[in-house]
Design a protein around this motif. Structure first.
Motif, short mmCIF file in Angstrom:
data_model
loop_
_atom_site.label_atom_id
_atom_site.label_comp_id
_atom_site.label_asym_id
_atom_site.label_seq_id
_atom_site.Cartn_x
_atom_site.Cartn_y
_atom_site.Cartn_z
N UNK A 201 26.93 29.34 -7.93
CA UNK A 201 27.59 29.40 -9.05
C UNK A 201 27.22 28.26 -10.12
N UNK A 202 26.99 27.06 -9.68
CA UNK A 202 26.94 25.83 -10.49
C UNK A 202 25.62 25.94 -11.27
N UNK A 203 24.31 26.26 -10.62
CA UNK A 203 23.15 26.24 -11.17
C UNK A 203 23.11 27.15 -12.41
N UNK A 204 23.54 28.66 -12.41
CA UNK A 204 23.34 29.47 -13.47
C UNK A 204 24.34 29.15 -14.62
N UNK A 205 25.48 28.64 -14.19
CA UNK A 205 26.53 28.42 -15.31
C UNK A 205 26.18 27.20 -16.17
N UNK A 206 25.66 26.08 -15.41
CA UNK A 206 25.22 24.82 -16.05
C UNK A 206 24.06 25.10 -17.13
N UNK A 207 22.97 26.06 -16.40
CA UNK A 207 22.02 26.23 -17.23
C UNK A 207 22.35 27.30 -18.44
N UNK A 208 23.26 28.15 -18.45
CA UNK A 208 23.86 29.12 -19.23
C UNK A 208 24.56 28.53 -20.44
N UNK A 209 25.36 27.65 -19.94
CA UNK A 209 26.30 26.74 -20.90
C UNK A 209 25.42 25.81 -21.77
N UNK A 210 24.57 25.19 -20.98
CA UNK A 210 23.90 24.04 -21.83
C UNK A 210 22.91 25.04 -22.96
N UNK A 211 22.08 26.01 -22.41
CA UNK A 211 21.16 26.75 -23.30
C UNK A 211 22.06 27.42 -24.53
N UNK A 212 23.31 28.22 -24.22
CA UNK A 212 23.98 28.56 -25.21
C UNK A 212 24.55 27.53 -26.15
N UNK A 213 24.82 26.00 -25.75
CA UNK A 213 25.41 25.18 -26.58
C UNK A 213 24.06 24.58 -27.54
N UNK A 214 22.97 24.86 -27.13
CA UNK A 214 21.68 24.40 -27.78
C UNK A 214 21.32 25.59 -28.79
#
Length: 493
Positions: A201-214
């Motif tokens: 859960x942590x890996x895709x959520x972190x990657x998705x949130x950071x990519x969306x933020x950038x």
């Protein structure tokens, strides 16, 4: 009359030759997939022969030869599946052609594995199984061989269904299943398994949130500014500096274990220094590149193309350095167990073992990688250089953040999660704009439900397939491994 007969004969010959040519083309088309299988089998045989030559008449040589074949098979599958996550966004954004992506990835993966690949690896896969609970070196060897083959088979199956899965989790599942079959449930470190499960859960959520933020930052600070080029001249060097800092810290932390041991604080300082240098270098380069560009989004894409290509290469280097152990870690453990008659939690990886891993990843990428590269790069959601850059940057930042928090993460889940994050952010943003337009024009008719579904920017079928594959990976690899261990023990015990 004679000329007429000759002419008809030539026409008949031409028709027959044309039919033969069509049969030849059809045969080539049908046999093309078999070329990759043939080359793969040849590589596996060569890896086994190399292991046989290195071990000679040593005790347990047959075990090592078989394990080398399994390790080569696993390396091929890592190249076919895992590497697509690094190169897919760049290819989908059309910053790289498929051929260029494969060449760059093969070079960077091999360099990462051979130059910076860790020469000490945790062979019990992050402490999942207590070595003391395993009866002897022979049982341990069977367990590692079962884990290696089951993980490779699962990744092969996932690649067949175009599902990018974590090879790390596949190995974890393999070790778990074989360990339980060999020593029972009490041998498993369940707290470690819980942390690994949390990483799903942590890996895709972190990657998705950071990519969306950038991506949100790029949209609001560059794309939707009146003077896009001026905004790009101001902010693109900053983003390149952040990229340089993130990748420097990432590679220092995760990709240089063999060369030197670096703690988190030192890695962050290295990243800061290289990030500032990257920012200073990027300022004149971006100004020169932006000169004469039209004030539109298409012009902005050219400014992100080169940073995207560099980031894809750096991701591949770090992946080769960090993940080659998934292919050769269990193999190194088997070599150690057969040579010394005992097993250890950590062993050195022989050079020949590392070479098998590096070449296997490269061959797997070249032979079978394009399918997953296309899926990750263009079939989940539409990417351009700016969106793909967000995915690459998110991957590096997420690994650093997770390492600082002590969380186990998967590079596969991070990269694919970043792609999903970019797609879902765009969906949210378009929905927000549609709601604003509806508020401004109350008389406008809302879109039908079917049309709204058609306009979704993330393909739900791919989303569900990939998430299901992620959830099933550890249990599937564990069941395969446990079954293989039972078969090996029955046949050889």
């Amino acid at each position: 009359m004679t000329d007429s007969l000759k002419s008809n004969q030539w026409r008949t010959v031409d028709k027959d030759l044309h039919r033969l040519s069509r049969v030849e083309y059809a045969t080539m088309h049908v046999s093309r997939p078999l070329v990759g299988v043939g080359v793969s089998l040849a590589f596996i045989v060569v890896a086994a022969l190399v292991a046989g030559l290195v071990t000679g008449q040593a005790s347990g040589a047959l075990f090592i030869v078989a394990a080398a074949a399994f390790g080569a098979y696993m390396a091929l599958n890592i190249g076919a599946n895992d590497v697509a996550n690094n190169m897919g966004p760049a290819v989908g954004a059309k910053a790289l052609s498929m051929t260029a992506a494969i060449v760059i990835a093969a070079i960077c993966e091999s360099a990462g594995a051979l130059v910076a690949g860790g020469d000490v690896v945790s062979t019990i896969s992050k402490g999942i199984i207590d070595p003391v609970s395993v009866e002897n070196a022979e049982i341990f060897t069977w367990a590692m061989m079962s884990a290696l083959l089951s993980a490779a088979l699962w990744v092969n199956i996932a690649t067949w269904f175009s599902a990018p899965v974590s090879t790390t989790h596949s190995v974890v599942g393999g070790v778990l299943g074989a360990g339980v079959a060999a020593a029972g449930l009490s041998a498993v470190n369940w707290s470690t398994m819980g942390a690994i499960a949390a990483s799903w859960v942590i890996s895709p959520l972190l990657g998705g949130v950071i990519a969306a933020g950038v991506l949100a930052f790029i949209k609001w600070q560059i794309i939707y500014r009146e003077d896009k080029i001026a905004a790009a001249r101001r902010w693109v060097p900053v983003l390149i500096g952040v990229m340089a800092a993130a990748f420097a810290a990432y590679i220092a932390l995760k990709g240089l274990k063999r060369v030197v041991s670096i703690d988190m604080g030192s890695a962050l300082l290295i990243g800061l220094g290289i990030g500032l240098a990257g920012y200073a270098i990027a300022i004149p380069l971006i100004r020169r590149q932006a000169r004469g560009l039209e004030n539109r989004n298409k012009s902005l894409k050219t400014l992100f193309a080169v940073p995207l290509v560099i980031s894809a290469g750096l991701l591949s280097f770090a992946h080769g350095a960090n993940d080659v152990a998934n292919a050769v870690g269990p193999l190194a453990a088997i070599v150690h167990a057969q040579e010394f008659g005992s097993f250890a939690g950590k062993v050195a990886i022989p050079v020949w073992v590392m070479i098998i891993g590096a070449f296997g990843i490269s061959f797997g990428l070249m032979l079978f990688g394009p399918r997953l590269i296309r899926m990750v790069g263009s079939q989940i959601t539409k990417l351009n250089p700016m969106r793909a850059y967000c995915v690459a940057l998110a991957a590096a930042i997420t690994v650093i953040v997770a390492s600082g928090l002590g969380l186990p993460v998967s590079s596969t889940h991070i990269a694919v999660g970043g792609v999903f994050g970019v797609g879902f952010f765009r969906e949210w943003y378009m929905e927000r704009r549609a709601q604003q337009a509806k508020t401004n024009r109350p008389s406008s008719k809302p879109l039908p439900v079917e049309e709204r579904r058609r306009r979704k920017l993330v393909r739900r079928s791919h989303f569900m397939t990939i998430v299901a594959a992620w959830v099933v990976t550890v249990p599937a690899a564990a069941l395969l491994s446990g079954g293989m261990f039972a078969i090996l023990r029955a046949l050889l015990g």
